[in-house]
Write a protein that holds these residues in place. Structure first.
Motif, PDB file in Angstrom:
ATOM      1  N   UNK A 103       0.826  -1.197   0.000  1.00 44.32           N
ATOM      2  CA  UNK A 103       0.000   0.000   0.000  1.00 44.32           C
ATOM      3  C   UNK A 103       0.869   1.260   0.000  1.00 44.32           C
ATOM      4  N   UNK A 104       1.918   1.257   0.800  1.00 42.18           N
ATOM      5  CA  UNK A 104       2.785   2.433   0.866  1.00 42.18           C
ATOM      6  C   UNK A 104       3.456   2.678  -0.485  1.00 42.18           C
ATOM      7  N   UNK A 105       3.980   1.650  -1.097  1.00 42.91           N
ATOM      8  CA  UNK A 105       4.647   1.820  -2.385  1.00 42.91           C
ATOM      9  C   UNK A 105       3.666   2.266  -3.464  1.00 42.91           C
ATOM     10  N   UNK A 106       2.421   1.811  -3.369  1.00 42.42           N
ATOM     11  CA  UNK A 106       1.387   2.293  -4.284  1.00 42.42           C
ATOM     12  C   UNK A 106       1.167   3.787  -4.094  1.00 42.42           C
ATOM     13  N   UNK A 117       7.448  15.704  -4.612  1.00 41.13           N
ATOM     14  CA  UNK A 117       8.842  15.346  -4.304  1.00 41.13           C
ATOM     15  C   UNK A 117       9.053  15.058  -2.824  1.00 41.13           C
ATOM     16  N   UNK A 118       7.978  15.083  -2.054  1.00 45.09           N
ATOM     17  CA  UNK A 118       8.058  14.772  -0.626  1.00 45.09           C
ATOM     18  C   UNK A 118       6.814  14.008  -0.221  1.00 45.09           C
ATOM     19  N   UNK A 119       7.001  12.946   0.565  1.00 43.10           N
ATOM     20  CA  UNK A 119       5.859  12.300   1.203  1.00 43.10           C
ATOM     21  C   UNK A 119       6.049  12.392   2.706  1.00 43.10           C
ATOM     22  N   UNK A 137      11.673   3.711   4.757  1.00 42.26           N
ATOM     23  CA  UNK A 137      12.685   4.688   4.395  1.00 42.26           C
ATOM     24  C   UNK A 137      12.358   6.111   4.784  1.00 42.26           C
ATOM     25  N   UNK A 138      11.439   6.284   5.724  1.00 39.39           N
ATOM     26  CA  UNK A 138      11.067   7.617   6.183  1.00 39.39           C
ATOM     27  C   UNK A 138      12.001   8.075   7.295  1.00 39.39           C
ATOM     28  N   UNK A 139      12.245   9.357   7.350  1.00 38.35           N
ATOM     29  CA  UNK A 139      13.062   9.954   8.402  1.00 38.35           C
ATOM     30  C   UNK A 139      12.176  10.682   9.399  1.00 38.35           C
ATOM     31  N   UNK A 329       9.915  11.656   3.636  1.00 37.89           N
ATOM     32  CA  UNK A 329      10.850  11.032   2.695  1.00 37.89           C
ATOM     33  C   UNK A 329      10.840  11.835   1.412  1.00 37.89           C
ATOM     34  N   UNK A 330      12.019  12.250   0.968  1.00 39.95           N
ATOM     35  CA  UNK A 330      12.133  12.977  -0.295  1.00 39.95           C
ATOM     36  C   UNK A 330      12.158  11.978  -1.453  1.00 39.95           C
ATOM     37  N   UNK A 331      11.516  12.354  -2.529  1.00 38.02           N
ATOM     38  CA  UNK A 331      11.372  11.467  -3.681  1.00 38.02           C
ATOM     39  C   UNK A 331      12.140  11.993  -4.888  1.00 38.02           C
TER      40      UNK A 331
END
Length: 337
Positions: A103-106, A117-119, A137-139, A329-331
């Motif tokens: 779900x997160x990757x979706x 560019x940010x989640x 991978x979230x900070x 998390x920056x994308x």
């Protein structure tokens, strides 16, 4: 597992009921001290969001058609057009099977496709949300503390002393109620008061100031009322100029009328230093005692780094009851097709 994207404007009540049941199952396991979930509030949240700017939900169903997961992707049309907020909920019976990651990757894919560019994400500390955020991978970017007070055990003698001591600092101000919905002529001024919240700390979150317009303010009020909440606002008015200097907003849950939420307290920068925030909050406690005497619990959230407001709240009798961690998390933007 099958994933269905829903249109928040054409929701089926069966899907609302399924999300309600899912959230209640999660609450019982992860946060049993929280208020029980009810379908009217869930339906209003899915349909209207916080201010008539709802996120886009997707339901994960098992082979029997039961909803076992929920993804919500939220973006703002008002500000922070670089960001998307992802909320992943997985039924306790379906955890540790990779559903949350899927779900997160979706959600990441959808955010990238929209040029974000940010989640960001948020979750209660001391729940599985922390380990999940790290695995995705979230900070860690910020933390907010939920505080609550029992309005039936307030030390009114102490509050009266605090109020009297503060009154000498704001003799040129008066505190008055503003009805809901906000009168049209006051919308610009109330929007400015609301924008004063942008001075609150955001720590390491890579976000910009929020933009508050009269349209957004009315959207917030409509969305809260749709969640079955009664709303109260008090404003501090500067007598010499007539300027609105600050306000405080509280909502009371109609379906759970013992519970109220502090939505906002803010004072415009040029009017600070007069103890108006404290005065507004004490005046609101008096109003609730008069108009909503059944309310037992009033809760509020503050950034853990907001020392000033924490000091005010603890002086009023609030005590910590939980902490929410905010993650980001920056994308890398999606490549052109």
């Amino acid at each position: 597992m099958h994933l269905d994207w829903l249109d928040p404007h054409t929701l089926d009540q069966r899907d609302v009921d399924a999300v309600t049941a899912l959230r209640e199952a999660v609450r019982r396991v992860d946060r049993p001290e929280d208020l029980p979930t009810h379908a009217r509030a869930v339906g209003a949240e899915l349909r209207y969001g916080w201010d008539l700017d709802p996120g886009v939900p997707a339901l994960a169903r098992d082979a029997a058609g039961r909803v076992i997961g929920l993804l919500e992707v939220s973006t703002s049309r008002w500000d922070n057009h670089h960001a998307a907020h992802l909320d992943v909920t997985v039924d306790p019976s379906a955890r540790r099977r990779g559903l949350g990651r899927h779900l997160f990757e979706t959600g990441l894919d959808r955010a990238r496709s929209q040029g974000r560019t940010l989640v960001t994400a948020a979750g209660w500390q001391d729940t599985p949300a922390v380990a999940f955020a790290k695995a995705m991978g979230l900070d860690r970017a910020s933390a907010a503390v939920r505080r609550a007070q029992d309005l039936w055990t307030l030390d009114w003698a102490r509050l009266d002393q605090l109020d009297a001591a503060a009154a000498a600092r704001h003799a040129d101000y008066e505190i008055v109620p503003i009805d809901y919905p906000t009168p049209e002529g006051l919308l610009p001024a109330i929007s400015e008061l609301t924008a004063a919240i942008n001075d609150a700390p955001v720590d390491d979150l890579d976000i910009e100031d929020e933009v508050f317009t009269p349209e957004r303010l009315l959207g917030f009020e409509q969305a809260q009322m749709a969640r079955d909440r009664r709303m109260y606002r008090l404003v501090a008015r500067h007598r010499p100029s007539g300027d609105l200097a600050g306000h405080t907003v509280v909502t009371v849950e109609v379906q759970q009328p013992w519970h109220a939420r502090q939505q906002d307290t803010s004072v415009r920068r040029e009017h600070r230093g007069h103890r108006l925030g404290l005065a507004l909050k004490i005046a609101m406690l008096r109003r609730l005692a008069a108009e909503e005497p059944q309310v037992r619990v009033l809760e509020t959230f503050n950034a853990a780094s907001n020392a000033h407001m924490i000091g005010v709240n603890e002086a009023l009798g609030y005590r910590p009851v939980g902490r929410i961690v905010e993650w980001q998390r920056h994308l890398v933007p999606a490549s052109p097709a």
